[in-house]
Structures are given as C-alpha cells and as structure tokens.
Motif scaffolding. Structure first.
Motif, PDB file in Angstrom:
ATOM      1  N   THR A  79       2.354  -1.536 -16.041  1.00 12.26           N
ATOM      2  CA  THR A  79       1.684  -2.975 -16.182  1.00 12.26           C
ATOM      3  C   THR A  79       1.510  -3.699 -14.892  1.00 12.26           C
ATOM      4  OG1 THR A  79       3.324  -4.007 -16.925  1.00 12.26           O
ATOM      5  CG2 THR A  79       2.311  -3.039 -18.572  1.00 12.26           C
ATOM      6  N   ASP A  80       2.412  -3.309 -13.875  1.00 13.34           N
ATOM      7  CA  ASP A  80       2.530  -4.155 -12.673  1.00 13.34           C
ATOM      8  C   ASP A  80       2.436  -3.551 -11.607  1.00 13.34           C
ATOM      9  OD1 ASP A  80       4.916  -3.275 -13.137  1.00 13.34           O
ATOM     10  OD2 ASP A  80       6.165  -5.147 -12.971  1.00 13.34           O
ATOM     11  N   LYS A  81       2.449  -2.169 -11.422  1.00 16.74           N
ATOM     12  CA  LYS A  81       2.595  -1.316 -10.262  1.00 16.74           C
ATOM     13  C   LYS A  81       4.048  -1.328  -9.906  1.00 16.74           C
ATOM     14  CE  LYS A  81      -1.822  -1.137  -8.271  1.00 16.74           C
ATOM     15  NZ  LYS A  81      -2.696  -1.086  -6.885  1.00 16.74           N
ATOM     16  N   GLY A  82       4.979  -1.714 -10.524  1.00 15.83           N
ATOM     17  CA  GLY A  82       6.345  -1.756 -10.335  1.00 15.83           C
ATOM     18  C   GLY A  82       6.942  -3.079  -9.653  1.00 15.83           C
ATOM     19  N   VAL A  83       5.860  -4.146  -9.732  1.00 20.15           N
ATOM     20  CA  VAL A  83       6.192  -5.560  -9.400  1.00 20.15           C
ATOM     21  C   VAL A  83       7.594  -5.953  -9.718  1.00 20.15           C
ATOM     22  CG1 VAL A  83       5.587  -7.853  -9.140  1.00 20.15           C
ATOM     23  CG2 VAL A  83       4.236  -6.231  -8.277  1.00 20.15           C
TER      24      VAL A  83
END
Length: 291
Positions: free
Chosen positions: A109-113
């Motif tokens: 959902t967050d590119k792994g942030v």
C-alpha cells in the motif's frame, strides 16, 4: 372497442410496473466492507487508497459501502479478521505469521515506506542521537514498539533493546515519561501522530533514519474470494494506468520531503521474518522509493 383499448393499456402498464419491480429486486446492493478502525484514525494511506481501488472496480463489481470497525488493538483485529467476525480488511505490515493466517493482497500500500523509520523522542534526549552512525551505536537506545508488531522481532534480531506496550496509544505517554528513548515510527505516519498526540516534551529526532524491508499490505480473510478478486483487480488497474505511482507521489512524497530523508544518517537492518514471495516483491522496480 373502448373496453378493449383500456384492457390493452392496463396490460402494458402492468408489464411496465412488473419490469421495474423485477429490476429493483435483482439490482445488487452495495458491497459492505468493514475496515479496521485504526486505519481510519491514523490518517494513513489505507482509506484513500482503498477508496480509489474500489472506485476503479465499481463498473465490474458494483457499488460499495466502506464502514469503520469498532476500536480494537492490532492483535484482536487480526483474530477478528482470521475468524471473519467483525472485520473484512486491515492494512498492516507483513510478516511470515500474518501471511500464513490471512490472505495478503500482495501489492504494498506504501511501496514499503513503513520500513523507513524515524524516532519520536523526549526533547531532553536530542544529544543522545547526534553521533549515531551505525547499528552498534543504536545498542544503547531503548526502542518503544507495540507488543504484537513485526518490528519487534526485526529489532531484536539486530540485538537492539525493545520496550513494548499492548496499547498503541499508551506508547506516547510512555515516551514522555522516558520509559524508552525512541518511539520508532514510519515516515508516512509520524507527522500526523505529532499533531494527534502533541506534547511539549515529545519531538521528532532529526538525524537518524532506520531502514528495513517491511511492506504494508491489505489483508483479508482467505475465504473472502469476492473481496480478494476485487482488490487484486483494482491494484492491477492502478499499476497499469499509472494511478499507483500517482497516489504515492501525492500522498507520501510531501511527507518524505519534510523529513529531509537524503540528509539523514541511514542505518540498515535485516528483516528475517519475510516470506520468499515478499522478499522477491521488494526487488520489483515498481516498488522502489526514489529520493
């Protein structure tokens, strides 16, 4: 003749009314989707991204009603979802255990942030972090985390000190009372938390960035095939039409810029608690974060 014409008119009207009734009875009601309350409260990406996915699939899957669950801690939320009681979907960081119990929608959902971490600290502890440059330097720092969070095992694997709490909200007063030194927060959530739990003694540490592979997924019950199909279809649409990258740039990039990510001291940790499928996913160029 008039009676016959009236009979024809009544027949046409009756057929029309029956058609309306049949259409109404066969029209699909909105798909009810109950999302974990914490995903609404934190102001993170879960709610706006989920709405974009559901809107992108409206033509194929129909309308929807997105509902906030009752408040509950993360451990209970996972149990409720696994047993398909009061939840349909949660957005949380992944690990091996969660992927074995629930169905991961395997697009971050967050590119792994969420794996890019900064510290909330007591304002009197600023000097403690000024010269930190390595994992070894972190070994004198006490980190605060939720008891059931996957990050606990990541930090323990790096031989770092961890203090836990069952309650997420309880970690903020614990920090203020100096029960630990760093409340480790994702770069996509810390700004909102500083506002929501504001306290004159709680500040953002400005030197260190701790990084480990830790994607955030939407998780659903393994038997909920209709929702699984809809979410996977929605992500496919967004990845194909550029909507996924556009959402990331709009939602996360301003937060990353404010935190001056390139100027921080980057310290990398391993995460041994990811499945092979997730490890492979994190090497996909579509999910790389560029600063």
């Amino acid at each position: 003749m008039e009676r016959y014409a009236l009979h024809i008119l009544l027949s046409i009207l009756l057929s029309f009314m029956c058609g309306i009734s049949l259409h109404a009875s066969t029209r699909k009601s909105p798909q009810r989707i109950i999302l974990w309350e914490r995903n609404w409260a934190t102001g993170g990406e879960a709610v706006p991204l989920l709405k974009i996915i559901l809107d992108a699939t409206r033509e194929e899957f129909g309308s929807y009603e997105l509902i906030k669950s009752v408040p509950m801690e993360q451990k209970r939320a996972m149990s409720e979802l696994e047993n398909r009681r009061t939840l349909d979907i949660v957005s949380i960081a992944t690990d091996i255990d969660r992927e074995s119990r629930l169905y991961p929608i395997r697009t971050p959902t967050d590119k792994g942030v969420i794996g890019y971490r900064v510290c909330l600290i007591h304002r009197d502890n600023r000097a403690m972090f000024r010269n930190i440059k390595s994992v070894m330097d972190l070994q004198t720092v006490r980190f605060g985390l939720g008891e059931s969070w996957p990050d606990v095992q990541v930090l323990k694997h790096a031989q770092l000190l961890v203090v836990t709490s069952v309650r997420y909200e309880g970690l903020f007063p614990m920090l203020v009372n100096r029960r630990f030194d760093c409340f480790l927060r994702g770069v996509g959530e810390v700004e909102q938390e500083l506002q929501r739990f504001a306290h004159p003694h709680m500040v953002l540490e400005e030197n260190v960035l701790i990084i480990y592979p830790q994607p955030n997924y939407f998780f659903v019950n393994r038997e909920n095939r209709a929702l699984i199909h809809r979410l996977e279809t929605g992500f496919t649409i967004l990845l194909r039409n550029g909507g996924y990258d556009a959402f990331f740039d709009r939602f996360f990039q301003p937060q990353l810029n404010k935190l001056h990510i390139p100027k921080r001291q980057h310290i990398f940790l391993d995460n041994p608690h990811l499945t092979p499928e997730t490890r492979k996913l994190m090497r996909d160029s579509r999910f790389k974060i560029l600063f």
